[in-house]
Motif scaffolding. Structure first.
Motif, PDB file in Angstrom:
ATOM      1  N   TYR A  18       0.596  -1.691   0.136  1.00 22.24           N
ATOM      2  CA  TYR A  18      -0.203  -0.010  -0.026  1.00 22.24           C
ATOM      3  C   TYR A  18       0.506   0.980   0.077  1.00 22.24           C
ATOM      4  O   TYR A  18       0.290   2.274   0.402  1.00 22.24           O
ATOM      5  N   GLY A  19       2.081   1.498  -0.399  1.00 23.79           N
ATOM      6  CA  GLY A  19       3.098   2.603  -1.068  1.00 23.79           C
ATOM      7  C   GLY A  19       4.019   3.024   0.508  1.00 23.79           C
ATOM      8  O   GLY A  19       4.521   3.493   0.182  1.00 23.79           O
ATOM      9  N   ARG A  20       3.683   1.496   1.501  1.00 24.49           N
ATOM     10  CA  ARG A  20       4.863   1.915   2.406  1.00 24.49           C
ATOM     11  C   ARG A  20       5.458   1.070   2.113  1.00 24.49           C
ATOM     12  O   ARG A  20       5.897   0.329   1.126  1.00 24.49           O
ATOM     13  N   ARG A  21       6.929   1.310   3.257  1.00 22.98           N
ATOM     14  CA  ARG A  21       8.472   0.672   2.699  1.00 22.98           C
ATOM     15  C   ARG A  21       8.305  -0.783   2.953  1.00 22.98           C
ATOM     16  O   ARG A  21       7.302  -1.305   3.825  1.00 22.98           O
ATOM     17  N   THR A  22       8.782  -1.386   1.887  1.00 24.00           N
ATOM     18  CA  THR A  22       8.269  -3.528   1.770  1.00 24.00           C
ATOM     19  C   THR A  22       9.424  -3.438   3.235  1.00 24.00           C
ATOM     20  O   THR A  22      11.452  -3.027   3.311  1.00 24.00           O
ATOM     21  N   ARG A  23       9.605  -4.823   3.988  1.00 28.66           N
ATOM     22  CA  ARG A  23       9.954  -5.054   5.278  1.00 28.66           C
ATOM     23  C   ARG A  23      10.212  -6.677   4.516  1.00 28.66           C
ATOM     24  O   ARG A  23      10.995  -6.987   5.699  1.00 28.66           O
ATOM     25  N   ALA A  24       8.761  -7.291   3.918  1.00 31.52           N
ATOM     26  CA  ALA A  24       9.175  -8.637   3.964  1.00 31.52           C
ATOM     27  C   ALA A  24       8.597  -8.743   2.541  1.00 31.52           C
ATOM     28  O   ALA A  24       7.975  -8.732   1.662  1.00 31.52           O
ATOM     29  N   VAL A  25       9.910  -9.861   2.141  1.00 31.12           N
ATOM     30  CA  VAL A  25       9.968 -10.253   1.158  1.00 31.12           C
ATOM     31  C   VAL A  25       8.848 -11.881   1.222  1.00 31.12           C
ATOM     32  O   VAL A  25       9.431 -13.005   1.897  1.00 31.12           O
ATOM     33  N   ILE A  26       8.029 -12.377   0.245  1.00 34.32           N
ATOM     34  CA  ILE A  26       7.402 -13.494   0.301  1.00 34.32           C
ATOM     35  C   ILE A  26       7.807 -14.562  -0.724  1.00 34.32           C
ATOM     36  O   ILE A  26       7.034 -13.644  -1.554  1.00 34.32           O
ATOM     37  N   ILE A  27       7.673 -15.864  -0.957  1.00 34.72           N
ATOM     38  CA  ILE A  27       8.433 -16.785  -1.381  1.00 34.72           C
ATOM     39  C   ILE A  27       7.128 -17.497  -1.756  1.00 34.72           C
ATOM     40  O   ILE A  27       7.225 -17.987  -0.403  1.00 34.72           O
ATOM     41  N   CYS A  28       6.497 -17.402  -2.796  1.00 37.41           N
ATOM     42  CA  CYS A  28       5.562 -19.076  -3.128  1.00 37.41           C
ATOM     43  C   CYS A  28       5.891 -19.602  -3.716  1.00 37.41           C
ATOM     44  O   CYS A  28       6.350 -19.762  -4.565  1.00 37.41           O
ATOM     45  N   ASP A  29       5.365 -21.285  -3.496  1.00 38.90           N
ATOM     46  CA  ASP A  29       6.021 -22.078  -4.279  1.00 38.90           C
ATOM     47  C   ASP A  29       5.166 -22.302  -5.596  1.00 38.90           C
ATOM     48  O   ASP A  29       5.653 -22.603  -6.154  1.00 38.90           O
ATOM     49  N   SER A  30       4.139 -21.228  -6.040  1.00 40.81           N
ATOM     50  CA  SER A  30       3.650 -20.624  -7.152  1.00 40.81           C
ATOM     51  C   SER A  30       4.480 -19.744  -8.438  1.00 40.81           C
ATOM     52  O   SER A  30       3.974 -19.715  -9.080  1.00 40.81           O
ATOM     53  N   ASP A  31       5.704 -20.038  -7.575  1.00 39.33           N
ATOM     54  CA  ASP A  31       6.458 -18.323  -8.174  1.00 39.33           C
ATOM     55  C   ASP A  31       6.207 -17.549  -8.223  1.00 39.33           C
ATOM     56  O   ASP A  31       6.703 -16.517  -8.540  1.00 39.33           O
ATOM     57  N   HIS A  32       5.443 -16.775  -7.451  1.00 35.55           N
ATOM     58  CA  HIS A  32       4.839 -16.000  -6.893  1.00 35.55           C
ATOM     59  C   HIS A  32       5.233 -15.202  -5.805  1.00 35.55           C
ATOM     60  O   HIS A  32       6.053 -15.537  -5.248  1.00 35.55           O
ATOM     61  N   VAL A  33       5.515 -13.443  -5.888  1.00 37.21           N
ATOM     62  CA  VAL A  33       6.757 -13.296  -5.240  1.00 37.21           C
ATOM     63  C   VAL A  33       5.966 -11.732  -4.286  1.00 37.21           C
ATOM     64  O   VAL A  33       4.970 -11.263  -5.161  1.00 37.21           O
ATOM     65  N   ILE A  34       5.758 -12.726  -3.076  1.00 37.86           N
ATOM     66  CA  ILE A  34       4.751 -11.151  -2.643  1.00 37.86           C
ATOM     67  C   ILE A  34       5.397 -10.151  -1.419  1.00 37.86           C
ATOM     68  O   ILE A  34       6.430 -10.022  -0.748  1.00 37.86           O
ATOM     69  N   LEU A  35       5.313  -8.926  -1.683  1.00 39.66           N
ATOM     70  CA  LEU A  35       5.868  -7.906  -0.686  1.00 39.66           C
ATOM     71  C   LEU A  35       4.989  -7.386   0.068  1.00 39.66           C
ATOM     72  O   LEU A  35       3.993  -6.968  -0.210  1.00 39.66           O
ATOM     73  N   SER A  36       5.586  -7.309   1.169  1.00 37.00           N
ATOM     74  CA  SER A  36       4.693  -7.081   2.492  1.00 37.00           C
ATOM     75  C   SER A  36       5.498  -5.837   3.474  1.00 37.00           C
ATOM     76  O   SER A  36       6.392  -5.904   3.316  1.00 37.00           O
ATOM     77  N   ALA A  37       4.698  -4.943   3.919  1.00 39.24           N
ATOM     78  CA  ALA A  37       4.942  -4.275   4.840  1.00 39.24           C
ATOM     79  C   ALA A  37       5.361  -4.163   6.304  1.00 39.24           C
ATOM     80  O   ALA A  37       5.567  -3.477   6.956  1.00 39.24           O
ATOM     81  N   VAL A  38       5.211  -5.690   6.455  1.00 38.71           N
ATOM     82  CA  VAL A  38       4.743  -6.336   7.718  1.00 38.71           C
ATOM     83  C   VAL A  38       6.548  -6.674   7.938  1.00 38.71           C
ATOM     84  O   VAL A  38       6.910  -7.287   6.682  1.00 38.71           O
ATOM     85  N   LEU A  39       7.249  -7.061   8.981  1.00 39.56           N
ATOM     86  CA  LEU A  39       8.215  -7.276   9.468  1.00 39.56           C
ATOM     87  C   LEU A  39       8.317  -9.050   9.756  1.00 39.56           C
ATOM     88  O   LEU A  39       7.249  -9.424   9.210  1.00 39.56           O
TER      89      LEU A  39
END
Length: 88
Positions: free
Chosen positions: A48-69
């Motif tokens: 939501y426009g905030r700083r990326t603090r975590a990168v979550i890698i999924c088994d479907s090759d999706h990469v998710i950026l999260s602002a949560v540690l």
């Protein structure tokens, strides 16, 4: 089979059984993974426009950026696992 969901911040929820890794975005290899996912159209930005603090890698090759540690996401994941374990 019950699907466990994990809150990754700002009302965004992902399936816990699809998570392969939860990492910090500072290292060069992770930055390359994020850039490659963006180019392939497999990047999901849940910051939501905030700083990326975590990168979550999924088994479907999706990469998710999260602002949560990453520690917070991992704690939520382990709390879900503990809650589902039967006590003896």
């Amino acid at each position: 089979m019950q699907i466990k969901m994990i809150n990754i911040g700002f009302g965004n929820i992902i399936a816990a059984n699809r998570i392969v890794a939860i990492v910090s975005p500072e290292s060069a290899p992770i930055k390359r993974i994020v850039q490659d996912a963006r180019e392939r159209g497999m990047l999901i930005d849940a910051t939501y426009g905030r700083r990326t603090r975590a990168v979550i890698i999924c088994d479907s090759d999706h990469v998710i950026l999260s602002a949560v540690l990453p520690e917070t996401v991992a704690h939520r994941l382990s709390a879900r696992d503990d809650a589902s374990e039967p006590t003896l």
